[in-house]
Design an enzyme around this catalytic site. Structure first.
Site, mmCIF file in Angstrom:
data_model
loop_
_atom_site.group_PDB
_atom_site.id
_atom_site.type_symbol
_atom_site.label_atom_id
_atom_site.label_comp_id
_atom_site.label_asym_id
_atom_site.label_seq_id
_atom_site.Cartn_x
_atom_site.Cartn_y
_atom_site.Cartn_z
ATOM 1 N N GLU A 257 38.815 51.614 36.426
ATOM 2 C CA GLU A 257 39.883 51.676 35.390
ATOM 3 C C GLU A 257 39.415 50.535 34.419
ATOM 4 O OE1 GLU A 257 42.388 53.795 35.390
ATOM 5 O OE2 GLU A 257 41.785 54.671 37.576
ATOM 6 N N CYS A 296 47.126 47.494 30.199
ATOM 7 C CA CYS A 296 46.100 48.439 30.138
ATOM 8 C C CYS A 296 46.614 49.925 29.430
ATOM 9 C CB CYS A 296 45.283 48.878 31.404
ATOM 10 S SG CYS A 296 46.639 49.474 32.766
HETATM 11 P P1 NAP Z 1 37.691 41.090 34.209
HETATM 12 O O1 NAP Z 1 37.244 39.830 33.560
HETATM 13 O O2 NAP Z 1 36.772 42.207 33.791
HETATM 14 O O3 NAP Z 1 38.158 40.818 35.594
HETATM 15 C C1 NAP Z 1 38.315 41.991 36.478
HETATM 16 C C2 NAP Z 1 38.114 41.554 37.986
HETATM 17 O O4 NAP Z 1 36.576 41.395 38.116
HETATM 18 C C3 NAP Z 1 38.661 39.930 38.287
HETATM 19 O O5 NAP Z 1 39.031 40.224 39.744
HETATM 20 C C4 NAP Z 1 37.155 39.175 38.347
HETATM 21 O O6 NAP Z 1 37.210 38.239 39.165
HETATM 22 C C5 NAP Z 1 36.353 40.310 38.827
HETATM 23 N N1 NAP Z 1 35.061 39.990 38.305
HETATM 24 C C6 NAP Z 1 34.337 39.520 37.332
HETATM 25 N N2 NAP Z 1 32.971 39.291 37.418
HETATM 26 C C7 NAP Z 1 32.651 40.139 38.309
HETATM 27 C C8 NAP Z 1 31.462 40.435 38.818
HETATM 28 N N3 NAP Z 1 30.230 40.038 38.120
HETATM 29 N N4 NAP Z 1 31.324 41.250 39.925
HETATM 30 C C9 NAP Z 1 32.332 41.549 40.455
HETATM 31 N N5 NAP Z 1 33.815 41.227 40.160
HETATM 32 C C10 NAP Z 1 33.700 40.611 39.103
HETATM 33 O O7 NAP Z 1 39.027 41.831 33.703
HETATM 34 P P2 NAP Z 1 40.381 40.875 33.276
HETATM 35 O O8 NAP Z 1 40.302 40.046 32.081
HETATM 36 O O9 NAP Z 1 40.934 40.517 34.793
HETATM 37 O O10 NAP Z 1 41.511 42.059 32.914
HETATM 38 C C11 NAP Z 1 41.797 42.422 31.726
HETATM 39 C C12 NAP Z 1 41.106 43.832 31.393
HETATM 40 O O11 NAP Z 1 41.497 44.850 32.448
HETATM 41 C C13 NAP Z 1 41.594 44.460 30.007
HETATM 42 O O12 NAP Z 1 40.497 44.880 29.476
HETATM 43 C C14 NAP Z 1 42.500 45.605 30.491
HETATM 44 O O13 NAP Z 1 42.373 46.973 29.749
HETATM 45 C C15 NAP Z 1 41.759 45.935 31.783
HETATM 46 N N6 NAP Z 1 42.630 46.833 32.749
HETATM 47 C C16 NAP Z 1 42.835 48.126 33.189
HETATM 48 C C17 NAP Z 1 43.549 48.779 33.938
HETATM 49 C C18 NAP Z 1 43.547 50.042 34.108
HETATM 50 O O14 NAP Z 1 44.230 50.538 34.740
HETATM 51 N N7 NAP Z 1 42.994 50.829 33.483
HETATM 52 C C19 NAP Z 1 44.795 47.834 34.305
HETATM 53 C C20 NAP Z 1 44.617 46.663 33.918
HETATM 54 C C21 NAP Z 1 43.871 46.012 33.253
HETATM 55 P P3 NAP Z 1 37.591 36.697 38.448
HETATM 56 O O15 NAP Z 1 39.043 36.863 37.772
HETATM 57 O O16 NAP Z 1 37.519 35.952 39.456
HETATM 58 O O17 NAP Z 1 36.588 36.507 37.430
#
Ligand code: NAP
Length: 521
Positions: A257, A296
């Site tokens: 997602e 999102c």
């Molecule tokens: P993110 O920076 O991509 O982080 C998401 C998760 O991935 C966090 O738990 C992060 O951990 C982890 N992560 C980071 N690098 C990783 C790696 N190399 N390997 C495995 N896991 C890793 O996203 P975010 O800033 O938290 O969220 C914002 C984004 O999420 C927005 O773009 C939004 O649109 C999207 N979103 C989508 C939905 C949907 O249902 N489609 C819902 C909510 C949000 P850390 O925090 O420890 O870095």
């Protein structure tokens, strides 16, 4: 030193051995707690969840597991006040926005508890009817769905520490699959506290629900062929997950997602001041400001007939101007903070990027903050941009490509030659696949036609007509009965959708046998 939150892993509570990462209050700037996963024996923890948690869960029936979800829902309800306090401190959200996350998560859990009951006291699910494989009806094929004998790893985003956990954990646990959740670090506290309350209540078998807070390093490496991973977050991290060797070499099932440039479309024939126009304006302004636009599903592109561009700009701006921004503890505040300094910087940068191809119609960057120090608080008012005319909508590619994860949206006018919405449909599709689009109008035939045109590029089409003004569930609200996820850019994932969500945690198998054998299944 702030408290270091323990992880629940390998059947025990254990703190990391490192200094940890500090979680902060995005409004006051104060330090809250720390998280750390250094030194956890990942292989042992994943093995324990598979062997102990998985086996114990699968020994139960769907109805028994549904009863556990209901019990977990009660525990969460009893501790609701503590969750609101944590969300105010760590996410900087006002009460109504906390509600979307905390109560949304508890509601989703309860909904799966009820739906799960209907599956009865069985250990697998029949998938359709038996089909004859030849002329003689004796030898047939019956598909069944069995819970996968692995773990479900959830890697979650920062914006829904509660709902993001339970909307995934409810279908997984109901399926009989143990869960290991790794919440986003910035807001991990709420997820940790909810898991702690449920684990301490002793509802699920040991190993059924585990949590790792802090770095994600090494988690993906633990996955084996019968495990699944469900990721929610940015497109960049999604690409890392999708191309990880366990996915490409061990065929670990993955659900993504990711981000999404969602839209709202006012259909032709709805003049300013009509009911459909007013519903549109209200929903757009609401969606831009709920959770400070950190959803999102939030509306990023607002499509209107070209002739209504100025009227829509005026009406939406007038609503946005009433949005008080600042400290969520002050009752006069309607919109709280972004989650962190990093997000504030990202939103400002994103706005500047969009402004390269759009003009500012309502400027939130200068909004006075209530009860909050602008030098410390990660608060920003809502900003409405616009591309001016229908030609601008065609040439401004950034508007269709860029998700600014904050209270920001762009007005995109479309041509309405012969009352057609063909141009609007083409513009919406430039989002390359989104979670949701919402349509506003009063002509059922035109709305239904538009829905069919946009269905394949969206996980959900939300239609608001005057007859459902008081009934509809909201553009951005994800209801457990409806599908969540979207094709293409939105990640290509599927979640929720009632019992459809269980598919991800089950394996489909065709059993080919005599009718006598099939009858014994
Ligand atoms: P993110 O920076 O991509 O982080 C998401 C998760 O991935 C966090 O738990 C992060 O951990 C982890 N992560 C980071 N690098 C990783 C790696 N190399 N390997 C495995 N896991 C890793 O996203 P975010 O800033 O938290 O969220 C914002 C984004 O999420 C927005 O773009 C939004 O649109 C999207 N979103 C989508 C939905 C949907 O249902 N489609 C819902 C909510 C949000 P850390 O925090 O420890 O870095």
């Amino acid at each position: 030193m702030t408290e270091l939150l323990p992880n629940y892993f390998n059947g025990t509570w254990q703190t990391g051995t490192g200094a940890g990462t500090v979680l902060t209050d995005p409004v006051l700037g104060t330090e809250l707690v720390r998280v750390d996963a250094t030194g956890l024996d990942l292989a042992a923890g994943f093995g324990f969840a598979r062997a102990q948690g998985g086996q114990a869960l699968r020994a139960l029936t769907y109805r028994q597991r549904a009863a556990m979800l209901a019990a977990a829902q009660k525990v969460l309800q009893a501790n609701r006040d503590a969750y609101y306090d944590i969300a105010t401190a760590n996410s900087g959200t006002v009460k109504n926005d906390t509600d979307v996350d905390v109560d949304g998560g508890i509601f989703t859990l309860g909904t799966y508890a009820k739906m799960g009951e209907s599956l009865g006291d069985t250990h697998f699910i029949m998938d359709g009817d038996a089909a004859r494989l030849g002329k003689d009806p004796l030898f047939q094929s019956q598909h069944i769905l069995s819970p996968t004998r692995g773990v479900a790893l959830f890697i979650n985003a920062f914006n829904f520490p509660s709902w993001g956990l339970w909307e995934k954990a409810a279908p997984a646990l109901l399926s009989g699959v143990p869960v290991i959740v790794k919440p986003a670090t910035a807001t991990a506290w709420l997820t940790q506290r909810m898991v702690k309350d449920v684990v301490d209540a002793g509802i699920f078998p040991v190993g059924a629900l585990s949590i790792v807070c802090g770095s994600s390093a090494g988690l993906m490496d633990q996955l084996q062929p019968f495990d699944v991973v469900s990721f929610t977050g940015s497109a960049d991290t999604a690409a890392v997950i999708r191309s990880h060797p366990v996915v490409t070499q061990r065929s670990v099932r993955v659900n993504i997602e990711a981000d999404s440039v969602n839209s709202a479309v006012l259909l032709p024939g709805e003049a300013a001041g009509t009911e459909a126009f007013d519903l549109f304006v209200k929903e757009v302004a609401r969606e831009m400001t709920v959770k400070s636009g950190q959803k999102c599903t939030a509306i990023r592109r607002i499509l209107v007939p070209e002739a209504l561009y100025h009227a829509a700009a005026q009406a939406i701006s007038a609503r946005l101007a009433k949005t008080t921004v600042g400290n969520p503890r002050n009752e006069a505040v309607r919109m709280g903070a972004l989650v962190s300094r990093a997000q504030l910087v990202a939103v400002r940068e994103g706005l500047d990027y969009l402004k390269g191809q759009a003009t500012v119609l309502h400027d939130g960057s200068t909004a006075a903050l209530v009860d909050a120090d602008p030098a410390v608080a990660c608060c920003v008012g809502p900003t409405l941009l616009g591309v001016g005319n229908a030609d601008g909508s065609d040439t401004s590619d950034r508007v269709h490509d860029t998700e600014v994860f904050g209270p920001v949206a762009t007005l995109v006018p479309y041509r309405t030659t012969d009352n057609s919405i063909a141009h609007a449909v083409a513009l919406v599709r430039r989002g390359q696949g989104s979670l949701v689009t919402s349509l506003y109008g009063s002509d059922p035939q035109a709305l239904a036609w538009a829905a069919r045109e946009l269905a394949d590029s969206h996980g959900r089409v939300h239609i608001i007509s005057p007859d459902v003004a008081a009934l509809h569930t909201g553009h951005g609200n994800v209801m457990p009965q409806s599908l969540h996820g979207g094709p293409g850019r939105a990640g290509g994932g599927e979640e929720l959708g009632g019992l459809r969500a269980l598919n991800f945690y089950h394996r489909r198998t065709a059993i080919q046998a005599s009718t006598a054998v099939l009858g014994q299944l």
